[in-house]
Design an enzyme around this catalytic site. Structure first.
Site, PDB file in Angstrom:
ATOM      1  CB  CYS A  15      37.669  33.924  38.171  1.00 61.91           C
ATOM      2  SG  CYS A  15      37.951  34.691  36.541  1.00 61.91           S
ATOM      3  CG  HIS A  42      37.142  38.548  38.481  1.00 58.61           C
ATOM      4  ND1 HIS A  42      37.688  37.078  38.295  1.00 58.61           N
ATOM      5  CD2 HIS A  42      35.915  38.683  39.799  1.00 58.61           C
ATOM      6  CE1 HIS A  42      37.341  36.950  39.484  1.00 58.61           C
ATOM      7  NE2 HIS A  42      36.617  37.269  40.605  1.00 58.61           N
ATOM      8  CG  ASN A  68      34.958  36.902  44.055  1.00 63.54           C
ATOM      9  OD1 ASN A  68      35.482  36.789  43.276  1.00 63.54           O
ATOM     10  ND2 ASN A  68      35.672  38.258  43.967  1.00 63.54           N
TER      11      ASN A  68
END
Length: 362
Positions: free
Chosen positions: A168, A305, A326
């Site tokens: 990520c 994250h 995202n």
């Protein structure tokens, strides 16, 4: 009197036999069926098979499939219970929504994972060796509009999918560079996350990493190649040094850190360009987020994250929210985005988004 006794005994015997016959007849009738869950379970198993087909899920053996079905069933029950406790509303819509309600949840590709498995496979901030660089404050007198959405300016590429590589941090960094490049040059180019996964020695490839070291890698090499020339594989491979050093599709000279735990400073930065942030994505509510303003639950002091803030809105009299891109595909959330509550009372921001923001510079 004596002659009546045999008659009375015979009558009693007849009544006794009659009762035994009636009881025996009653006992031969099948009992009413107990409430059965077979139909419900069959329906759920059919729904599970449809879900498997939708996401091309395959399991190594029947035992593993049954295990995953039970996890999926538990997640389905959680979603149903959440909905029964929450007043449902329509989705927030795409691009600069004007009215947003509290968050809602729904089934997605992560339905066969427990919360622990989900975090292990699909987040990616690795706190090992992380040291936030000194911040660069922005003048509080800088211009700040009430709403910003870099998607509407064409500065955001489509939502991507990191897979179960904990990368990520690379996706958040690429999105921030893509946005800056579009703002400065007018050209939107999808950039390579894989070059960061393969070449950033300050991170750990598919075992997690840091957006700041990824941005520093790109800055130190003068730029980054495109997704087309260095495509994403979802596994850490050997660094292609030639594409790392040359063949750049976007250039940056450095990066800056937003002063931590300051949503006002973060807004000033986002008003200029997309910004990477770290958040806590551990909650089951976040795993199955489907839309609306997400306010928790989460632990702002335990981020795991990375996402990219591509806008915010401070509508008068309405919800204040951040728009975060995202890297879990456009099936997750609101077409791949999450709307995080803005200007909350704790300094770290919703889910810790204000703890360590970064943005590239030219």
């Amino acid at each position: 009197m004596a002659s009546s006794k045999p008659l009375l005994l015979g009558l009693l015997l007849f009544i006794t036999c009659l009762l035994q016959v009636l009881l025996a007849a009653a006992n031969t009738q099948p009992p009413p069926p107990p409430p059965s869950c077979d139909k419900s379970d069959k329906e759920l198993r059919f729904m599970f098979s449809q879900w498997m087909a939708k996401y091309a899920k395959h399991y190594s053996c029947p035992e593993e499939q049954e295990k995953r079905y039970q996890v999926w069933k538990g997640n389905t029950n959680f979603i149903g219970a959440f909905r029964s406790q929450t007043q449902l509303s329509s989705g927030v819509g795409a691009f600069a929504p004007q009215t947003i309600t509290d968050s809602v949840v729904g089934m997605n590709r992560f339905g066969d994972l427990t919360s622990t498995e989900f975090v292990q496979q699909f987040t990616g901030f690795n706190a090992s060796g992380f040291h936030s660089p000194p911040p660069t404050p922005i003048s509080p007198h800088s211009w700040q509009p009430c709403c910003v959405d870099w998607r509407s300016s064409g500065a955001v590429t489509g939502v991507k999918f990191q897979g179960n590589c904990a990368s990520c941090w690379a996706f958040a960094s690429a999105a921030a560079i893509e946005g800056l490049h579009k703002i400065k040059t007018g050209e939107l180019v999808s950039l390579s996350e894989q070059v960061m996964v393969d070449c950033d020695t300050g991170s750990f490839g598919c075992s997690g990493g840091h957006s700041d070291t990824a941005l520093n890698l790109v800055a130190s090499r003068g730029g980054i190649t495109s997704e087309e020339k260095y495509p994403y594989t979802g596994v850490q491979g050997s660094c292609d040094v030639g594409k790392l050093l040359f063949d750049h599709s976007a250039s940056v000279s450095g990066f800056a850190a937003v002063p931590p735990n300051d949503e006002r400073q973060l807004a000033l930065a986002v008003a200029r360009q997309p910004v990477t942030v770290y958040i806590d994505a551990s909650a089951q509510e976040f795993q199955f987020y489907k839309g609306g303003v997400y306010k928790g639950p989460c632990n702002p002091g335990s981020v795991n994250h990375a996402v990219t803030i591509v806008g915010y809105c401070e509508n008068f009299g309405g919800e204040k929210y951040w728009i975060a891109k995202n890297s879990w595909s456009n099936d997750w959330g609101e077409q791949g985005y999450v709307y995080l509550a803005k200007d909350v009372w704790w300094p770290q921001g919703t889910c810790g988004l204000a703890t360590s923001p970064f943005y590239p510079t030219v």
